[in-house]
Design a protein around this motif. Structure first.
Motif, PDB file in Angstrom:
ATOM      1  N   ASN A   1       2.624  78.564  82.550  1.00 18.74           N
ATOM      2  CA  ASN A   1       1.348  79.076  81.900  1.00 18.74           C
ATOM      3  C   ASN A   1       1.732  79.231  80.326  1.00 18.74           C
ATOM      4  OD1 ASN A   1       2.529  81.538  81.577  1.00 18.74           O
ATOM      5  ND2 ASN A   1       1.546  82.052  83.445  1.00 18.74           N
ATOM      6  N   GLU A   2       0.595  79.422  79.476  1.00 19.69           N
ATOM      7  CA  GLU A   2       0.802  79.597  78.151  1.00 19.69           C
ATOM      8  C   GLU A   2       1.615  80.571  77.751  1.00 19.69           C
ATOM      9  OE1 GLU A   2       0.465  78.225  74.297  1.00 19.69           O
ATOM     10  OE2 GLU A   2      -0.183  77.283  76.076  1.00 19.69           O
ATOM     11  N   GLU A   3       1.376  81.743  78.437  1.00 21.28           N
ATOM     12  CA  GLU A   3       2.216  83.147  77.967  1.00 21.28           C
ATOM     13  C   GLU A   3       3.695  82.753  78.225  1.00 21.28           C
ATOM     14  OE1 GLU A   3       2.412  87.380  80.025  1.00 21.28           O
ATOM     15  OE2 GLU A   3       0.518  86.681  79.647  1.00 21.28           O
ATOM     16  N   THR A   4       3.905  81.928  79.598  1.00 21.36           N
ATOM     17  CA  THR A   4       5.577  81.755  79.764  1.00 21.36           C
ATOM     18  C   THR A   4       5.974  80.689  78.647  1.00 21.36           C
ATOM     19  OG1 THR A   4       5.259  81.988  82.199  1.00 21.36           O
ATOM     20  CG2 THR A   4       7.278  80.932  81.403  1.00 21.36           C
ATOM     21  N   ARG A   5       5.202  79.833  78.208  1.00 21.13           N
ATOM     22  CA  ARG A   5       5.635  78.944  77.284  1.00 21.13           C
ATOM     23  C   ARG A   5       5.983  79.680  75.941  1.00 21.13           C
ATOM     24  NH1 ARG A   5       3.311  73.421  77.648  1.00 21.13           N
ATOM     25  NH2 ARG A   5       1.290  75.042  78.210  1.00 21.13           N
ATOM     26  N   GLU A   6       5.198  80.614  75.527  1.00 21.45           N
ATOM     27  CA  GLU A   6       5.361  81.157  74.351  1.00 21.45           C
ATOM     28  C   GLU A   6       6.722  82.219  74.447  1.00 21.45           C
ATOM     29  OE1 GLU A   6       1.762  83.613  73.162  1.00 21.45           O
ATOM     30  OE2 GLU A   6       0.529  81.740  73.190  1.00 21.45           O
ATOM     31  N   ILE A   7       7.094  82.710  75.529  1.00 20.61           N
ATOM     32  CA  ILE A   7       8.288  83.456  75.896  1.00 20.61           C
ATOM     33  C   ILE A   7       9.368  82.604  75.532  1.00 20.61           C
ATOM     34  CG2 ILE A   7       9.608  84.722  77.609  1.00 20.61           C
ATOM     35  CD1 ILE A   7       7.022  85.885  78.560  1.00 20.61           C
ATOM     36  N   TYR A   8       9.338  81.330  76.054  1.00 16.43           N
ATOM     37  CA  TYR A   8      10.417  80.587  75.954  1.00 16.43           C
ATOM     38  C   TYR A   8      10.349  80.114  74.275  1.00 16.43           C
ATOM     39  CZ  TYR A   8      11.231  80.233  80.943  1.00 16.43           C
ATOM     40  OH  TYR A   8      11.699  80.393  82.215  1.00 16.43           O
ATOM     41  N   ASP A   9       9.475  79.690  73.922  1.00 18.06           N
ATOM     42  CA  ASP A   9       9.343  79.450  72.429  1.00 18.06           C
ATOM     43  C   ASP A   9      10.062  80.403  71.545  1.00 18.06           C
ATOM     44  OD1 ASP A   9       7.994  77.107  72.962  1.00 18.06           O
ATOM     45  OD2 ASP A   9       6.188  77.649  71.994  1.00 18.06           O
ATOM     46  N   SER A  10       9.776  81.586  71.721  1.00 14.24           N
ATOM     47  CA  SER A  10      10.315  82.805  70.937  1.00 14.24           C
ATOM     48  C   SER A  10      11.659  82.909  71.235  1.00 14.24           C
ATOM     49  CB  SER A  10       9.557  84.070  71.519  1.00 14.24           C
ATOM     50  OG  SER A  10      10.131  85.202  70.869  1.00 14.24           O
ATOM     51  N   ARG A  11      12.034  82.757  72.613  1.00 11.99           N
ATOM     52  CA  ARG A  11      13.574  82.838  72.941  1.00 11.99           C
ATOM     53  C   ARG A  11      14.497  82.126  72.356  1.00 11.99           C
ATOM     54  NH1 ARG A  11      14.308  83.453  79.242  1.00 11.99           N
ATOM     55  NH2 ARG A  11      16.347  83.280  78.690  1.00 11.99           N
TER      56      ARG A  11
END
Length: 165
Positions: free
Chosen positions: A2-12
């Motif tokens: 999902n989009e929220e998980t993708r944003e977390i990975y992007d940030s990490r």
């Protein structure tokens, strides 16, 4: 995903890349402050010392994976600091060899351990499969950033080239 998980990975990923960049920047600043050398200059001095014999400028550039003009500028500055000498070959006057001076050897003795050496030692301690995974992941990040055409020294591996398995 999902989009929220993708944003977390992007940030990490971005935070991790930034930490690597900061570590290299901090080391470079420390090196410049303490020795008046840049990381590529120290890398070239270290490479000449480890070569065990004088190198041509072309051979030095190939060893540290830097372009001819970049190496020329580095050699000019190191020669001005009297850390190395250019010597013409007795056989072929067109060939010029680079040799460390006693001052160049001295600065290497006082230089802090290469950040690259610390990384290389820790990396070498990992199992082979983990090394392969990390290498392939970083190469993928480079391609994703469309940075694969940028000329860069493998100076995180100061003395050894990474060979694919």
């Amino acid at each position: 995903m999902n989009e929220e998980t993708r944003e977390i990975y992007d940030s990490r990923v971005l935070r991790s890349l930034r930490r690597v960049i900061r570590a290299v920047d901090k080391y470079s600043h420390k090196l410049n402050t303490e020795l008046g050398l840049t990381t590529p200059q120290l890398l070239c001095l270290d490479t000449l010392a480890r070569a065990g014999a004088p190198l041509t400028q072309k051979a030095l550039g190939e060893t540290v994976s830097l372009g001819a003009s970049t190496v020329n500028g580095i050699v000019d500055r190191l020669e001005a600091k009297q850390y190395l000498l250019r010597r013409r070959s007795g056989r072929d006057r067109r060939q010029v060899f680079l040799e460390l001076t006693p001052a160049g050897r001295g600065v290497l003795e006082t230089a802090p351990s290469l950040l690259q050496d610390r990384f290389s030692t820790s990396f070498a301690a990992l199992p082979g499969e983990r090394q392969k995974t990390i290498t392939e992941a970083l190469e993928l990040v480079v391609r994703l950033m469309e940075a694969d055409t940028i000329d860069a020294s493998p100076n995180l591996f100061a003395h050894d080239k990474v060979e694919p398995e």
